[in-house]
Every structure is written in C-alpha cells, then in structure tokens.
Design a protein around this motif. Structure first.
Motif, PDB file in Angstrom:
ATOM      1  N   ASP A   1       6.126 -11.349  -2.628  1.00 45.59           N
ATOM      2  CA  ASP A   1       4.897 -10.786  -2.044  1.00 45.59           C
ATOM      3  C   ASP A   1       3.718 -11.672  -2.407  1.00 45.59           C
ATOM      4  O   ASP A   1       3.651 -12.225  -3.500  1.00 45.59           O
ATOM      5  CB  ASP A   1       4.645  -9.353  -2.513  1.00 45.59           C
ATOM      6  CG  ASP A   1       3.730  -8.609  -1.543  1.00 45.59           C
ATOM      7  OD1 ASP A   1       4.224  -7.711  -0.826  1.00 45.59           O
ATOM      8  OD2 ASP A   1       2.520  -8.944  -1.473  1.00 45.59           O
TER       9      ASP A   1
ATOM     10  N   ARG B   1       0.578  -1.514   1.551  1.00 49.23           N
ATOM     11  CA  ARG B   1      -0.455  -0.546   1.963  1.00 49.23           C
ATOM     12  C   ARG B   1      -0.346   0.777   1.204  1.00 49.23           C
ATOM     13  O   ARG B   1      -1.219   1.640   1.360  1.00 49.23           O
ATOM     14  CB  ARG B   1      -0.374  -0.332   3.483  1.00 49.23           C
ATOM     15  CG  ARG B   1      -1.037  -1.455   4.267  1.00 49.23           C
ATOM     16  CD  ARG B   1      -0.748  -1.348   5.744  1.00 49.23           C
ATOM     17  NE  ARG B   1       0.553  -1.885   6.086  1.00 49.23           N
ATOM     18  CZ  ARG B   1       1.247  -1.586   7.178  1.00 49.23           C
ATOM     19  NH1 ARG B   1       0.752  -0.711   8.024  1.00 49.23           N
ATOM     20  NH2 ARG B   1       2.420  -2.139   7.406  1.00 49.23           N
TER      21      ARG B   1
ATOM     22  N   TYR C   1      -1.010   9.988   1.633  1.00 51.81           N
ATOM     23  CA  TYR C   1       0.057  10.916   1.251  1.00 51.81           C
ATOM     24  C   TYR C   1       1.200  10.663   2.218  1.00 51.81           C
ATOM     25  O   TYR C   1       1.043   9.907   3.183  1.00 51.81           O
ATOM     26  CB  TYR C   1      -0.419  12.385   1.334  1.00 51.81           C
ATOM     27  CG  TYR C   1      -0.870  12.830   2.701  1.00 51.81           C
ATOM     28  CD1 TYR C   1       0.051  13.279   3.661  1.00 51.81           C
ATOM     29  CD2 TYR C   1      -2.217  12.804   3.068  1.00 51.81           C
ATOM     30  CE1 TYR C   1      -0.348  13.676   4.922  1.00 51.81           C
ATOM     31  CE2 TYR C   1      -2.631  13.194   4.333  1.00 51.81           C
ATOM     32  CZ  TYR C   1      -1.691  13.627   5.249  1.00 51.81           C
ATOM     33  OH  TYR C   1      -2.085  14.007   6.517  1.00 51.81           O
TER      34      TYR C   1
ATOM     35  N   ASP D   1       6.779  -0.635   9.087  1.00 48.46           N
ATOM     36  CA  ASP D   1       6.452   0.623   9.765  1.00 48.46           C
ATOM     37  C   ASP D   1       6.285   0.441  11.264  1.00 48.46           C
ATOM     38  O   ASP D   1       6.721   1.259  12.073  1.00 48.46           O
ATOM     39  CB  ASP D   1       5.198   1.275   9.137  1.00 48.46           C
ATOM     40  CG  ASP D   1       3.951   0.412   9.190  1.00 48.46           C
ATOM     41  OD1 ASP D   1       4.060  -0.807   9.484  1.00 48.46           O
ATOM     42  OD2 ASP D   1       2.858   0.958   8.943  1.00 48.46           O
TER      43      ASP D   1
END
Ligand code: FAD
Length: 323
Positions: free
Chosen positions: A32, A40, A57, A298
């Motif tokens: 990374d 994120r 959340y 994602d």
C-alpha cells in the motif's frame, strides 16, 4: 524481491482477497502507498481525540457478510453503533431509518490492520508501473526497490487502478469507465459536548451530506469529536479549495444547521478524491488468467464496505478456480 502474488491495496478488498489466498496456501504480499492500513476505512488520530474520516459504519445486506460481522464482533474487532440518527430535512430533523450499524473498534482503520496481522504487508509502497516479463510482472515503486511477482491483483479505486494498466487494455478500459466522486471531510475536536438531540444525521439540504458525533461510537476514547462530509456536488465545486478554507466553510454550515455555536479546539479537512463510485459495476471482480492480472474493489459491485469485502473474496475465488 519476489512474491508469488502481489496485492496492491491494503483496504478491505485487498486484505480480504489476500487472506483468502493465503488460507488456500498461496504466497501473497500486500502493498500500500500509505503509511497505514485500511484505505477508505480510515481513522485520524490527533492530540487526545480520534475521528473516522472515511467510511462511517457498515451494514450487512447479505447473510454471508452478516456472519462475517458476527465473527469480527466475537473477536472484538467491531461493535454495534447505537447512534441516535436523524434525517435532517429543510424543515428540521426527523427520526432516521432503523438499521443494524457496526463500526470497527477502536477505529475504522483497525479492522484491516487486525485482519492482515498474519500477512506480509509492505506499507509506503506506491506502485508506479507494471511491466510484463516472461514469467510475470516487474513492479516499480516510488522510492523503493522494485519487486517481481507471478500475478498482480490491483485492489485500488478504479481511476488509480486504470492508471497502472497500460499493459492490459481490456482491464484498463473497464476501470477507466468507472467515475468516482470526491468527498471533503472535516474533523472537529469540540471544545465541549454539543447539546443537540442526535449523534448522526443524513442531511438533505445545503453543503453537508452527513455528520456524526464520532465519540458516540463504541470503543472510542478522548474528547468529543465530530465528522462532517460534504455532498458530492459541493465537494466537486470546491475540489481545489485550500483545506483550511473548506474546514471553515463546512464548520460554519454545521453550526448553522444545528443552530448552535460549535467551538472547536481544532479542526482539519481531508479531501477524498475517489470516495465512492458514481455508477459501480456489477461484476464482482475482473481477472485475466493468461496475464496473471486481476482487479477488485468496492467499485466492482457497489459503494460500500460490504462490496469491498465481497469483491476481494470474489477475485480470490476466480484466481483459485483458475489455478
Ligand atoms: P480502499 O479502501 O480505497 O483501498 C484501496 C487501497 O489502495 C488504499 O489503501 C490506497 O492507499 C491503495 N492504493 C491506491 N493506489 C495505490 C498504488 N498505486 N500503490 C499502492 N497502493 C495504492 N462505506 C460504507 O459501507 N459505509 C459508509 O458509511 C461509508 N462512508 C464512506 C464515506 C467516505 C467519505 C468514503 C471515502 C467512503 C465511504 N464508504 C462507506 C465506502 C467504503 O469506505 C469503501 O467501500 C471501502 O472502504 C473500499 O475498500 P477498498 O478496499 O475497495 O478500497
């Protein structure tokens, strides 16, 4: 240096992918560019306070992620967040949508750190180029020695992945087609607890989209802290504004919204250039076995923590099925 499989990105997609591959006996190294884990799912720590400034959340839409959350909870990695949540309409606040919301403890970034504890992770490694070789890939990093890998899996936001894919035009086109919206985040370390009747709000008017009393999340210590997220439109319109100016504008918008002076001991702003996909794909992940190159994140499925987890595992499944 050599690794059999290089996973680029230590967010939840990369970590989930790497864990599944390692569990199947593969030799994996995670890289990374940042100095910390989680991507994120991020937590900023200041003097006596901490704030999650990326993902706020997570919820579970599907049973397998629900089971995963319960396993994390049993291991002490996350806890339910019983926030008093409202929808903030132009006419005022109304009760928010009831949902089981979870947060990683003690901060959002701790989840990936814990999940990757048994994996080799190279932080401060920004991949700058991928070169095809006879037996795999040469990976060039900014200010670090290069590595070789038989397979490379990119688990970065779509535009950052696209920039590394000159050697794989089909995968590059896939990633380049996904636009990701920006989000300005402001972190406030409050002088005193705010006497307002909620801990978090989805805001339906003005520059703010979301605000949260970070210190109301379980496992947090230190003084009262608040997190503000601007809408995608406001963030885009202020994309190059100085962080100090953005912090001042959004702090003022917050005070106006809650109709109260909000004294802050300190405040700071963070710009997420690639916060969430405007129109995510629905592909799970992408893998070209003949190149030894894959993509997850994602944006391959949606815009949320659950999508990142699912996409990482989807890519690991594709690779294992092909080998
Ligand atoms: P990331 O977490 O972005 O991980 C990618 C990693 O790749 C990063 O660590 C990055 O440093 C690294 N990287 C990129 N390029 C390179 C390179 N060249 N070399 C090396 N490393 C590289 N989701 C929810 O479910 N609930 C929420 O409330 C929520 N709120 C959000 C609010 C904001 C402001 C943002 C930004 C996101 C939010 N999300 C939320 C979305 C959630 O954070 C993401 O879906 C999830 O964390 C994405 O994980 P990922 O592993 O796919 O990507």
């Amino acid at each position: 240096q050599y690794t059999d499989i290089a996973v680029i990105g230590a967010g939840l997609a990369g970590v989930s992918c790497a864990r599944q591959l390692a569990a199947a006996g593969s030799q994996v190294t995670v890289f990374d560019k940042s100095k910390g884990m989680g991507g994120r799912m991020a937590t900023r720590r200041g003097d006596g306070f901490s704030v999650d400034h990326g993902a706020q959340y997570f919820t579970a839409q599907q049973p397998d992620f629900h089971a995963e959350i319960h396993a994390w909870q049993a291991a002490g990695l996350c806890a339910p967040w019983q926030a008093r949540l409202v929808q903030h309409r132009p006419t005022g606040p109304v009760d928010g949508y009831p949902e089981h919301r979870y947060v990683a403890t003690p901060g959002m970034s701790s989840l990936c750190r814990a999940l990757a504890a048994a994996l080799p992770v190279q932080l401060n490694h920004r991949l700058t180029a991928l070169q095809r070789q006879a037996d795999g890939w040469q990976l060039s990093f900014a200010d670090q020695p290069s590595w070789r890998a038989r397979q490379v899996l990119l688990a970065a936001p779509a535009p950052q992945a696209a920039a590394l894919l000159d050697a794989a035009p089909a995968l590059r086109a896939l990633a380049a087609g996904v636009e990701m919206e920006a989000c300005w985040a402001v972190m406030l370390h409050a002088q005193a607890p705010l006497e307002i009747g909620f801990d978090a709000a989805w805001v339906e008017h003005g520059p703010l989209r979301w605000l949260a009393r970070n210190s109301s999340k379980p496992g947090r210590s230190g003084a009262e802290s608040w997190l503000l997220h601007a809408t995608p439109a406001w963030s885009a319109a202020h994309i190059d504004a100085p962080a100090d100016e953005v912090a001042g504008l959004l702090h003022a918008a917050f005070a106006e919204l809650v109709d109260s002076a909000v004294d802050a001991r300190n405040r700071s702003a963070h710009r997420w250039l690639y916060a969430q996909a405007a129109q995510p794909l629905d592909i799970g992940s992408a893998y070209q076995a003949e190149l030894g190159l894959g993509l997850c994140g994602d944006w391959c499925l949606g815009t949320r923590v659950e999508d990142a987890w699912r996409s990482g595992r989807h890519l690991a499944g594709q690779l294992l099925a092909a080998s």
